[in-house]
Every structure is written in C-alpha cells, then in structure tokens.
Write an enzyme that holds these catalytic residues in place. Structure first.
Site, PDB file in Angstrom:
ATOM      1  N   GLU A  91     -10.603   6.714   6.449  1.00 47.48           N
ATOM      2  CA  GLU A  91      -9.936   5.533   6.811  1.00 47.48           C
ATOM      3  C   GLU A  91      -9.559   5.596   8.157  1.00 47.48           C
ATOM      4  O   GLU A  91      -8.683   6.413   8.476  1.00 47.48           O
ATOM      5  CB  GLU A  91      -8.874   5.082   5.805  1.00 47.48           C
ATOM      6  CG  GLU A  91      -8.891   4.773   4.278  1.00 47.48           C
ATOM      7  CD  GLU A  91      -7.841   4.472   3.748  1.00 47.48           C
ATOM      8  OE1 GLU A  91      -6.560   4.344   4.162  1.00 47.48           O
ATOM      9  OE2 GLU A  91      -7.944   4.558   2.346  1.00 47.48           O
ATOM     10  N   CYS A 126      -3.440   3.449   6.529  1.00 46.71           N
ATOM     11  CA  CYS A 126      -4.511   2.997   7.259  1.00 46.71           C
ATOM     12  C   CYS A 126      -4.128   1.622   7.962  1.00 46.71           C
ATOM     13  O   CYS A 126      -4.508   1.125   8.994  1.00 46.71           O
ATOM     14  CB  CYS A 126      -5.856   2.757   6.617  1.00 46.71           C
ATOM     15  SG  CYS A 126      -5.760   1.718   5.268  1.00 46.71           S
TER      16      CYS A 126
END
Length: 155
Positions: A91, A126
């Site tokens: 991510e 993220c």
C-alpha cells in the site's frame, strides 16, 4: 490490523514491524493479543527503522511481506521480495488531503471526520488524512473544532 488479524485467524505466525514513528502501536497490539490467549511466539514485534525493515524483508522462509509506506520504500521491498519469490502486498504513496469548502454545512462534523481520518490507527494507514486545505472563510471555526476533536483523543 486489517492484515494481521486475518493472518492470525488463518493460523499464521506474524512478525510485525510498526513504523518507527509509532512504535507503541505494535507493543499495544502484542499486549492485547497476549491477553486474548494468542501464544507469545505467534505474534512478534520487531522495532526499528529502515535498516530493520530491510533485514526483515531479506529473511528466508517468509510466506508474505505486507508493507504500507512510500513508493520508494515499497519499490525496494518489492524488489527484495521478488528475489526470494516472496509474495509482497504493498500500500504505497498515500498522501491524502481533505478540502473544507466555504459552503460546508456542518463545520464540527467536518472537523470530526478529518480528525478520525488523520488520527485513526495513529495515522498509520494508507488513506490517513495528511494535510487539510481549509477555505479562509471557515478557517477559524474549523481549526477550533479540530482542536476540540483532537483534545478528546488525549482525554
């Protein structure tokens, strides 16, 4: 947590290296898992910076490496993992902004949403809010409301 818990439930051991900017998160997770009767050797925490992360990715016998962070570091993780045919889940590059327009219907609600987006999981996500652009017409009201929301987290 969204990767750790499923891995544990599937019967895997997990070696977790939290961000060096929030080391307490990993230790708190370990404490909670131990209190939930997860065996001590099933969830391990390894603290440190990039050098520790590099060494961990190079370990032999890993089933997978999961990384959340910058595009540059993720590229390095992917390259090292590929050499040993280790699955890499990445991510990368989350630089998420929030925009508060002058016609915002509810400044307090907007501030609560931004606080949640910025501080959830100690900001180690993220899609964590990393910067906020606020129109000058609602700037003072928004900052006051955001400070109030942040204070609730410290209580």
């Amino acid at each position: 947590v969204n990767v750790l818990v499923p891995a544990l439930l599937a019967g895997n051991a997990v070696l977790h290296k939290p961000s060096e900017h929030s080391p307490g998160v990993g230790e708190r997770l370990r404490t909670l898992l131990l209190q939930s009767d997860v065996p001590p050797d099933v969830f391990q925490v390894c603290q440190g910076g990039r050098d520790v992360g590099r060494a961990l990715v190079r370990l032999q016998g890993l089933g997978a490496v999961v990384f959340t962070g910058s595009r540059e570091a993720g590229t390095e993780v992917a390259a090292v993992a590929a050499r040993s045919h280790t699955r890499a889940i990445l991510e990368l590059g989350g630089v998420d902004s929030a925009y508060i327009r002058p016609d915002v219907a509810d400044v307090e609600r907007a501030a609560a949403s931004v606080a949640s987006g910025a501080f959830y999981n100690a900001g180690q996500g993220c899609c964590a809010v990393e910067r906020v652009y606020v129109h000058r017409d609602v700037y003072e009201l928004f900052v006051e409301a955001l400070v109030s929301e942040a204070a609730k987290l410290c209580a």
